[in-house]
Structures are given as structure tokens and as C-alpha cells.
Design a protein around this motif. Structure first.
Motif, PDB file in Angstrom:
ATOM      1  N   VAL A  76       0.874  -1.166   0.000  1.00 26.70           N
ATOM      2  CA  VAL A  76       0.000   0.000   0.000  1.00 26.70           C
ATOM      3  C   VAL A  76       0.909   1.214   0.000  1.00 26.70           C
ATOM      4  CG1 VAL A  76      -2.048  -1.036   1.022  1.00 26.70           C
ATOM      5  CG2 VAL A  76      -0.246  -0.204   2.516  1.00 26.70           C
ATOM      6  N   VAL A  77       0.605   2.163  -0.874  1.00 32.55           N
ATOM      7  CA  VAL A  77       1.490   3.296  -1.093  1.00 32.55           C
ATOM      8  C   VAL A  77       0.739   4.581  -0.827  1.00 32.55           C
ATOM      9  CG1 VAL A  77       3.010   4.454  -2.759  1.00 32.55           C
ATOM     10  CG2 VAL A  77       2.653   1.963  -2.901  1.00 32.55           C
ATOM     11  N   GLU A  78       1.315   5.405   0.016  1.00 31.96           N
ATOM     12  CA  GLU A  78       0.766   6.727   0.286  1.00 31.96           C
ATOM     13  C   GLU A  78       1.640   7.751  -0.426  1.00 31.96           C
ATOM     14  OE1 GLU A  78      -1.693   9.677   1.538  1.00 31.96           O
ATOM     15  OE2 GLU A  78      -2.049   7.533   1.745  1.00 31.96           O
ATOM     16  N   PHE A  79       1.026   8.551  -1.288  1.00 33.92           N
ATOM     17  CA  PHE A  79       1.723   9.616  -1.998  1.00 33.92           C
ATOM     18  C   PHE A  79       1.551  10.924  -1.253  1.00 33.92           C
ATOM     19  CE2 PHE A  79       1.358   6.524  -5.297  1.00 33.92           C
ATOM     20  CZ  PHE A  79       2.372   6.797  -6.203  1.00 33.92           C
ATOM     21  N   GLY A  80       2.510  11.823  -1.410  1.00 28.43           N
ATOM     22  CA  GLY A  80       2.400  13.153  -0.835  1.00 28.43           C
ATOM     23  C   GLY A  80       3.302  14.123  -1.551  1.00 28.43           C
ATOM     24  N   LEU A  81       2.908  15.368  -1.563  1.00 30.14           N
ATOM     25  CA  LEU A  81       3.759  16.434  -2.095  1.00 30.14           C
ATOM     26  C   LEU A  81       4.695  16.903  -0.988  1.00 30.14           C
ATOM     27  CD1 LEU A  81       1.048  18.476  -4.020  1.00 30.14           C
ATOM     28  CD2 LEU A  81       2.580  16.722  -4.932  1.00 30.14           C
ATOM     29  N   ASP A  82       5.708  17.630  -1.352  1.00 28.49           N
ATOM     30  CA  ASP A  82       6.675  18.133  -0.367  1.00 28.49           C
ATOM     31  C   ASP A  82       6.115  19.353   0.368  1.00 28.49           C
ATOM     32  OD1 ASP A  82       6.746  19.704  -2.634  1.00 28.49           O
ATOM     33  OD2 ASP A  82       8.926  19.771  -2.761  1.00 28.49           O
ATOM     34  N   LYS A  83       4.986  19.131   1.016  1.00 32.10           N
ATOM     35  CA  LYS A  83       4.264  20.188   1.720  1.00 32.10           C
ATOM     36  C   LYS A  83       3.897  19.705   3.126  1.00 32.10           C
ATOM     37  CE  LYS A  83       3.404  22.450  -2.305  1.00 32.10           C
ATOM     38  NZ  LYS A  83       4.686  22.722  -2.832  1.00 32.10           N
ATOM     39  N   ARG A  84       3.520  20.639   3.963  1.00 27.08           N
ATOM     40  CA  ARG A  84       3.120  20.329   5.340  1.00 27.08           C
ATOM     41  C   ARG A  84       1.984  19.313   5.386  1.00 27.08           C
ATOM     42  NH1 ARG A  84       3.038  20.981  10.311  1.00 27.08           N
ATOM     43  NH2 ARG A  84       1.926  22.164  11.811  1.00 27.08           N
ATOM     44  N   SER A  85       1.079  19.381   4.422  1.00 17.46           N
ATOM     45  CA  SER A  85      -0.075  18.484   4.411  1.00 17.46           C
ATOM     46  C   SER A  85       0.316  17.013   4.280  1.00 17.46           C
ATOM     47  CB  SER A  85      -1.025  18.861   3.270  1.00 17.46           C
ATOM     48  OG  SER A  85      -0.360  18.758   2.025  1.00 17.46           O
ATOM     49  N   SER A  86       1.548  16.729   3.903  1.00 20.55           N
ATOM     50  CA  SER A  86       1.995  15.338   3.742  1.00 20.55           C
ATOM     51  C   SER A  86       2.615  14.751   5.002  1.00 20.55           C
ATOM     52  CB  SER A  86       2.993  15.247   2.585  1.00 20.55           C
ATOM     53  OG  SER A  86       2.331  15.530   1.381  1.00 20.55           O
ATOM     54  N   LEU A  87       2.644  15.509   6.088  1.00 13.48           N
ATOM     55  CA  LEU A  87       3.227  14.983   7.323  1.00 13.48           C
ATOM     56  C   LEU A  87       2.491  13.754   7.846  1.00 13.48           C
ATOM     57  CD1 LEU A  87       4.133  18.269   9.241  1.00 13.48           C
ATOM     58  CD2 LEU A  87       5.718  16.627   8.204  1.00 13.48           C
ATOM     59  N   ASP A  88       1.236  13.569   7.430  1.00 16.03           N
ATOM     60  CA  ASP A  88       0.497  12.385   7.881  1.00 16.03           C
ATOM     61  C   ASP A  88       0.654  11.187   6.948  1.00 16.03           C
ATOM     62  OD1 ASP A  88      -0.995  13.314   5.752  1.00 16.03           O
ATOM     63  OD2 ASP A  88      -2.917  13.171   6.781  1.00 16.03           O
ATOM     64  N   SER A  89       1.469  11.306   5.901  1.00 13.81           N
ATOM     65  CA  SER A  89       1.644  10.221   4.922  1.00 13.81           C
ATOM     66  C   SER A  89       2.107   8.922   5.569  1.00 13.81           C
ATOM     67  CB  SER A  89       2.648  10.623   3.841  1.00 13.81           C
ATOM     68  OG  SER A  89       2.170  11.698   3.097  1.00 13.81           O
ATOM     69  N   LEU A  90       3.040   9.012   6.479  1.00 12.81           N
ATOM     70  CA  LEU A  90       3.575   7.811   7.120  1.00 12.81           C
ATOM     71  C   LEU A  90       2.492   7.118   7.959  1.00 12.81           C
ATOM     72  CD1 LEU A  90       5.881   5.889   7.771  1.00 12.81           C
ATOM     73  CD2 LEU A  90       6.564   7.470   9.587  1.00 12.81           C
ATOM     74  N   GLN A  91       1.748   7.883   8.735  1.00  6.77           N
ATOM     75  CA  GLN A  91       0.666   7.304   9.539  1.00  6.77           C
ATOM     76  C   GLN A  91      -0.361   6.644   8.645  1.00  6.77           C
ATOM     77  OE1 GLN A  91      -3.257   6.965  10.601  1.00  6.77           O
ATOM     78  NE2 GLN A  91      -2.757   8.913   9.664  1.00  6.77           N
ATOM     79  N   GLN A  92      -0.725   7.288   7.547  1.00  6.12           N
ATOM     80  CA  GLN A  92      -1.713   6.718   6.636  1.00  6.12           C
ATOM     81  C   GLN A  92      -1.206   5.414   6.022  1.00  6.12           C
ATOM     82  OE1 GLN A  92      -2.176  10.322   4.282  1.00  6.12           O
ATOM     83  NE2 GLN A  92      -4.301  10.451   4.933  1.00  6.12           N
ATOM     84  N   ALA A  93       0.056   5.391   5.611  1.00  5.43           N
ATOM     85  CA  ALA A  93       0.638   4.180   5.019  1.00  5.43           C
ATOM     86  C   ALA A  93       0.685   3.050   6.037  1.00  5.43           C
ATOM     87  CB  ALA A  93       2.030   4.477   4.474  1.00  5.43           C
ATOM     88  N   LEU A  94       1.094   3.354   7.257  1.00  3.43           N
ATOM     89  CA  LEU A  94       1.167   2.323   8.296  1.00  3.43           C
ATOM     90  C   LEU A  94      -0.211   1.781   8.650  1.00  3.43           C
ATOM     91  CD1 LEU A  94       3.923   3.819  10.599  1.00  3.43           C
ATOM     92  CD2 LEU A  94       4.046   1.661   9.336  1.00  3.43           C
ATOM     93  N   PHE A  95      -1.200   2.654   8.753  1.00  6.94           N
ATOM     94  CA  PHE A  95      -2.544   2.198   9.080  1.00  6.94           C
ATOM     95  C   PHE A  95      -3.119   1.345   7.949  1.00  6.94           C
ATOM     96  CE2 PHE A  95      -7.153   2.572   9.679  1.00  6.94           C
ATOM     97  CZ  PHE A  95      -7.245   2.087  10.973  1.00  6.94           C
TER      98      PHE A  95
END
Length: 116
Positions: free
Chosen positions: A44-63
Motif C-alpha cells: 500500500v502506497v501513500e503519496f504526498g507532495l513536499d508540503k506540510r499536508s503530507s506529514l500524515d503520509s507515514l501514519q496513513q501508510a502504516l494504518f
């Protein structure tokens, strides 16, 4: 380009996956759902831009990995050519958690757009 466009361009081409998969889950107070940016047979892959809004990418991928039983991966799209504070924080946290992270230059992806 928006994050959604990067997902649509890269999910199949880079990960061999399907974008925007939805999963239901239960928690003590009821039920809810998550949307996985990209999923293939193993990850499962969570994408994010290099912006503050992507700080939750890791949590989303892990969940998502917990729900699906698959490996979590984070892909960040570098829009400015700089390893900024948000990429740094996400990359460090992903390394600590043992989650693979890939950082892809936005200009490499933009050539994949129709007419690009």
C-alpha cells in the motif's frame, strides 16, 4: 499538478497498482473507511507532495498496511528540487519506522502527462 494527478500517473506505471482503493474498518465507537492512494499485490502506497499536508503520509501508510496486511510505502513528490523540512521529517520518521520511502522529482513525472 495536484497530488491526485501524480497518483493517477504513477500508481500503475511505477507501482503496478490500482489507485484509490477503499477499505472499511471498525473501531470502538463504530465504523469508518480509509482510501489508499495506491495498492498492488504486496504494498500500500501513500503519496504526498513536499508540503506540510503530507506529514500524515507515514501514519496513513502504516494504518493501511495494518488493515490490508501489506507492506507500507511512502512516495513523496519533490516539487522544488530541495530536500526541505517536510521531506526531511517524513523521511527520517519513515526510516525510524522501517518504511521504504521514495522521493521523486516532479519534473520527471510531468513528462508522463498526456501531451507532456
Amino acid at each position: 499538478m495536484s497530488e491526485a494527478l501524480y497518483i493517477s500517473l504513477l500508481c500503475g506505471a511505477l507501482m503496478g497498482g490500482e489507485p484509490e482503493q477503499v477499505y472499511q474498518f471498525d473501531y470502538p465507537e463504530g465504523g469508518a473507511s480509509i482510501r489508499v492512494d495506491c495498492e498492488n499485490s504486496n504494498r500500500v502506497v501513500e503519496f504526498g507532495l513536499d508540503k506540510r499536508s503530507s506529514l500524515d503520509s507515514l501514519q496513513q501508510a502504516l494504518f493501511a498496511a495494518e488493515i490490508t496486511g501489506k507492506e507500507a510505502v511512502v512516495v513523496l513528490i519533490d516539487t522544488d528540487g530541495v530536500m526541505g523540512r517536510f521531506e526531511w521529517r517524513i523521511a527520517r520518521a519513515a526510516n525510524i519506522a522501517g518504511v521504504p520511502i521514495r522521493i521523486i522529482a516532479a519534473d520527471l513525472v510531468e513528462d508522463l502527462r498526456p501531451g507532456g
